[in-house]
Design a protein around this motif. Structure first.
Motif: not given
Length: 936
Positions: A490-499
């Motif tokens: 979930r944190k990796q997905v959020q980080l990708a969306e943020m990028k």
């Protein structure tokens, strides 16, 4: 005619010399002039000695005789040549009269009259004492005087021994280890029964490496005057550097606590000032010579003695180290000596109350300032690691810092904690130092004591210490939680969306700049900054593991010792009447009882101490764990066993045997027989508790024979306390304690000997019942000594000495509060016992001692049945003795008529063998009488 003139002049000189207010030196000078003109000097000598003899036969110290002795010495010394003229003097010009007088005295020193022997020694003493410092006498005369005085120091009259000892003062050679005078002096100091003779030797013996230990021993003499003179000699003749640290500390410790006020005054006003003068009046240097780290209490006593002699407040502060403007000693200037001086001075001034309040204000800082000062110093104490333990320099540094920390903690008692802010800060510092795991164990008891003294409420005290113990045993630590895969995704997905959002916003920003839409561009720039911050936060969260705060229980020996020490100190300060609170119960169940099973002896020992202390607060708790303490006192290591024995004795002293549900009055009546029972005859109810009493007493009795010196001493001291307090009345235990006191095995156990010696005197003076207990133990004690095997140490004990002690202890005149209603003395019943014992076996060898004891008893003079019984017993003894005497003569005549040889002499048998031989002899004599009667 010339002879008659000489005689009259000598006679007149002696008559005038007897008067009190005359110039005897002038009389001697006039007589000397007459003597120098004479040619017939032997005739003068003869007449002079004739009149001298009149005074020499007077033993009493009459003033007239003393004046004559003084005149004779002045006349003899008038012939002495001044030192400046001695080099030109021929041997023939030496003092002929002095030589003649010495010869006469040496010929008379062995006279049968003790008066003559006394005057001879007195004259020799005065003559030798009046000789000049560089005076010389003939070697043969020196040897003759020496031999004569060596004989006279063993005279049976003390006054003669005194004068002989004083006369030998100038004959001693301190540098010669084989000097006979020194050996005689040492023998007198150790063995002479007269204290005045010992004082005479002390006054003239020269201190040296050989004599100094003997002089030091006289500071523990039984006579006050001898102890006083010994300290005076040490102050005047012995330098402080000639003594070891142990000797200095022992002298001051015993002298300042001596039972005699005169001895304490000598130490305080002579010895201490003399030592200070040798050290240029530097008090801190004197403390340094006493090793204050290991003998702090003695150093404090010395300082208090010096403070009491100070004449002004300025004199009190001049040697104690310089205080800064905060009234503190700078940390870099702290030493063991100046911090101890500071603490002792503050305590001394605080004890003065209102009189010392003004001085105390200049010595003690504010509570809050001192708390910060204390906190900073205690935090600076380094922690010893295993590597540092092998480094002596590092170990010494840590020990020094710990000692200074102890003195600073003790200073808390001198602070003014009336102000709320200062008190809270002191409390916070003490609490924090206790909570630190690195605080040295040596500081824990003092920190707890001072923390508890700041708090006044017992419940608050318990709560605070319990919280500190809980934090030490279960400190809060952070641990990482196991990773969750779904959460990571979930944190990796959020980080990708943020990028992606950041890239889109940057692209839109570039388009707005190209279209010159600057307001929109500013908004996009702020949005990009926020997105980048969120991205960085997500990156940090992904990089760091999840930490969780949890409590972890610690069971290492260091932590357990600290917690148990805190618990023990807390219970010592608690009100013993309040009982056990639920918090303390929790500590007992979670800390104390589990620690008793610890494999570490130090932890077990402290746990037993805590359990024993807690048991004093609750009778029910003591009853529950009594068996456990009994088992530990028998099965554990010596140190732990001693602690358990102390706990048992404290319980019996505080609660009595009632702690086991037994009536104390029954216990007192039955305890005298408890040592003979094996404790196995337990029935029901009260008999169960009685068997427990017996098992405890039997166990204590067995410990009196223990090879562990400390255990034996603790048990003996505990039994003495129990008997003195009236918890136990046992003749058999009294007999055991008396025999233990006399047993040669305990000769080196100073504490045991001192304790029992004081106990016997105080116990006998306490009451009539106590004397009856001693009287009941009289015969069993003597029987034990009479029947002791030759291999037993008790065979070396002087039985007559023991009997004399017991007789003295049972005198009614020694009672501190005599009971007038009880007219009879304990000696009345003791006399009846001794008479019955004599009649039981009149030919026994111990009858002689019994009869001697009978003659020393203080019997009642009033008419009573006991006196009548005693009179009848004495009449019966006389008849038996007369019959035995006739029997002995009859048997002797029978032996002669029957040609029976006398028994061959053998080596001196033991007392048991004597009794057996006496009984065998009586049987043989009875058989002989039967044969004579039958005409054989």
């Amino acid at each position: 005619t010339m002879t008659a003139d000489i005689e009259s002049e000598i006679k007149e000189a002696f008559q005038r010399a007897q008067k009190a207010h005359v110039n005897r030196a002038k009389i001697a000078a006039i007589l000397k002039q007459r003597y120098n003109k004479l040619e017939d000097k032997p005739q003068f000598h003869k007449e002079f000695i004739h009149y001298l003899k009149y005074g020499m036969i007077v033993y009493k110290r009459e003033p007239a005789v003393e004046h004559v002795i003084d005149f004779v010495c002045k006349f003899a010394m008038s012939f002495e040549v001044p030192e400046k003229d001695q080099d030109c003097m021929d041997e023939e010009d030496e003092n002929p009269f002095l030589t003649f007088l010495f010869s006469f005295l040496l010929e008379s020193h062995n006279a049968s009259s003790h008066a003559v022997r006394f005057r001879v020694c007195q004259l020799i003493n005065k003559l030798l004492g009046n000789l000049g410092e560089n005076a010389q006498i003939d070697d043969d005369l020196f040897d003759q005087i020496h031999e004569a005085m060596l004989v006279r120091v063993t005279d049976k009259f003390p006054n003669i021994r005194i004068q002989a000892a004083l006369a030998m003062a100038r004959l001693q050679e301190p540098q010669n280890p084989q000097c006979l005078t020194i050996k005689a002096y040492l023998l007198i100091l150790e063995n002479d029964s007269n204290p005045e003779v010992r004082r005479a030797v002390l006054s003239c013996i020269a201190p040296s490496a050989l004599t100094l230990p003997k002089i030091l021993r006289r500071t523990r003499d039984v006579k006050e005057k001898v102890r006083k003179l010994a300290y005076q000699v040490l102050a005047e003749k012995v330098h402080i550097c000639a003594l070891t640290i142990a000797q200095r500390v022992s002298l001051l410790q015993e002298g300042l606590n001596d039972s005699a006020e005169s001895v304490r005054d000598i130490v305080q006003k002579n010895l201490l000032p003399a030592w200070l003068r040798m050290l240029d009046d530097k008090v801190l240097e004197l403390l340094h010579r006493l090793d204050v780290e290991n003998c702090s209490q003695t150093a404090v006593d010395v300082l208090h003695a010096l403070f009491s002699m100070a004449t002004s407040p300025e004199q009190l502060q001049q040697d104690g180290g310089r205080l800064d403007n905060r009234r503190l000693i700078p940390e870099d200037s702290l030493t063991c000596e100046n911090v101890l001086y500071w603490r002792a001075l503050c305590e001394f001034v605080k004890k003065k109350g209102d009189q010392g309040e003004e001085i105390l204000d200049h010595l003690v800082p504010e509570a809050a300032i001192f708390a910060e000062y204390l906190y900073g110093y205690l935090k600076s104490i380094p922690i010893l690691t295993d590597e540092n333990m092998a480094d002596d320099a590092q170990l010494e540094l840590v020990m020094t810092k710990e000692f200074i920390g102890q003195q600073l903690i003790l200073m808390v008692a001198c602070l003014d904690t009336a102000e709320e802010g200062g008190r809270k800060r002191v409390f916070a510092v003490l609490q924090e130092m206790l909570g630190l795991p690195n605080t040295p164990n040596s500081l824990i008891p003092l920190l707890v004591e001072k923390l508890v003294s700041v708090l006044k409420d017992d419940d608050k005290r318990t709560q605070v210490i319990a919280e500190i113990i809980s934090d030490l045993r279960e400190p809060i630590v952070q641990i990482s939680e196991p990773t969750n895969e779904s959460e990571n995704r979930r944190k990796q997905v959020q980080l990708a969306e943020m990028k992606v959002n950041i890239l889109e916003a940057k692209q839109t920003l570039e388009d707005c700049i190209s279209a010159q839409d600057f307001s929109r561009a500013a908004e996009l720039k702020d949005r990009i900054t926020g997105l980048e911050n969120m991205r960085n936060q997500l990156i940090q969260e992904a990089a760091q593991p999840d930490l969780k705060e949890v409590r972890v229980e610690k069971n290492d020996p260091e932590t357990m010792l600290k917690c148990l020490t805190m618990c023990a100190e807390l219970m010592k300060q608690m009100n013993i009447r309040k009982g056990i609170s639920p918090t303390i119960n929790g500590l007992i169940e979670s800390l104390i009882l589990p620690s008793i099973a610890s494999p570490i002896p130090a932890v077990r020992n402290m746990a037993v101490l805590c359990l024993g202390t807690c048991a004093l607060h609750s009778k029910d708790l003591a009853n529950r764990h009594l068996v456990l303490l009994l088992q530990i006192s028998q099965l554990d290591e010596p140190k732990v066993r001693i602690t358990a024995v102390k706990a048992l004795i404290d319980q019996l002293l505080f609660n009595g045997f009632d702690i086991m549900g037994q009536n104390p009055t029954k216990e007192i009546g039955n305890s005298s027989d408890s040592l003979e029972d094996d404790g196995s005859a337990a029935k029901e109810g009260e008999e169960d508790s009685q068997s427990t009493v017996q098992s405890i007493l039997v166990m204590f009795s067995e410990f009196l024979d223990s090879e562990i010196t400390e255990l034996r001493t603790e048990v003996a001291e505990g039994l003495a306390k129990l008997m003195y307090c009236g918890r136990i009345t046992s003749a058999k235990l009294m007999s055991r304690l008396v025999l233990l006191w006399y047993n040669p095995v305990t000769e080196d156990d100073i504490r045991l000997r001192h304790c029992l010696g004081v106990f016997l005197q105080l116990y006998a003076r306490g009451s009539r019942a106590n004397q009856e207990c001693i009287e009941e133990s009289f015969l069993p004690t003597l029987h034990m000594l009479f029947n002791a095997p030759a291999t037993s140490p008790l065979a070396e004990v002087d039985v007559s000495n023991v009997a004399e002690l017991l007789v003295d202890l049972t005198r009614s005149s020694t009672l501190s509060k005599p009971d007038k209603d009880i007219g009879l003395s304990v000696h009345d019943s003791l006399a009846v016992r001794l008479c019955n014992e004599i009649l039981r076996d009149p030919l026994a060898p111990e009858v002689r001692l019994y009869t001697k004891c009978l003659s020393c008893l203080e019997l009642s003079t009033e008419d009573c049945p006991t006196n009548k019984d005693l009179y009848e017993l004495l009449q019966e003894i006389l008849e038996v003795v007369a019959m035995n005497i006739c029997l002995i003569y009859l048997i002797s005549s029978i032996r002669v008529r029957l040609n029976i040889p006398e028994p061959t002499p053998v080596q001196r048998p033991s007392r048991r063998a004597k009794v057996a031989a006496m009984n065998k002899t009586k049987q043989d004599l009875s058989a002989l009488l039967t044969r004579e009667a039958n005409g054989s």
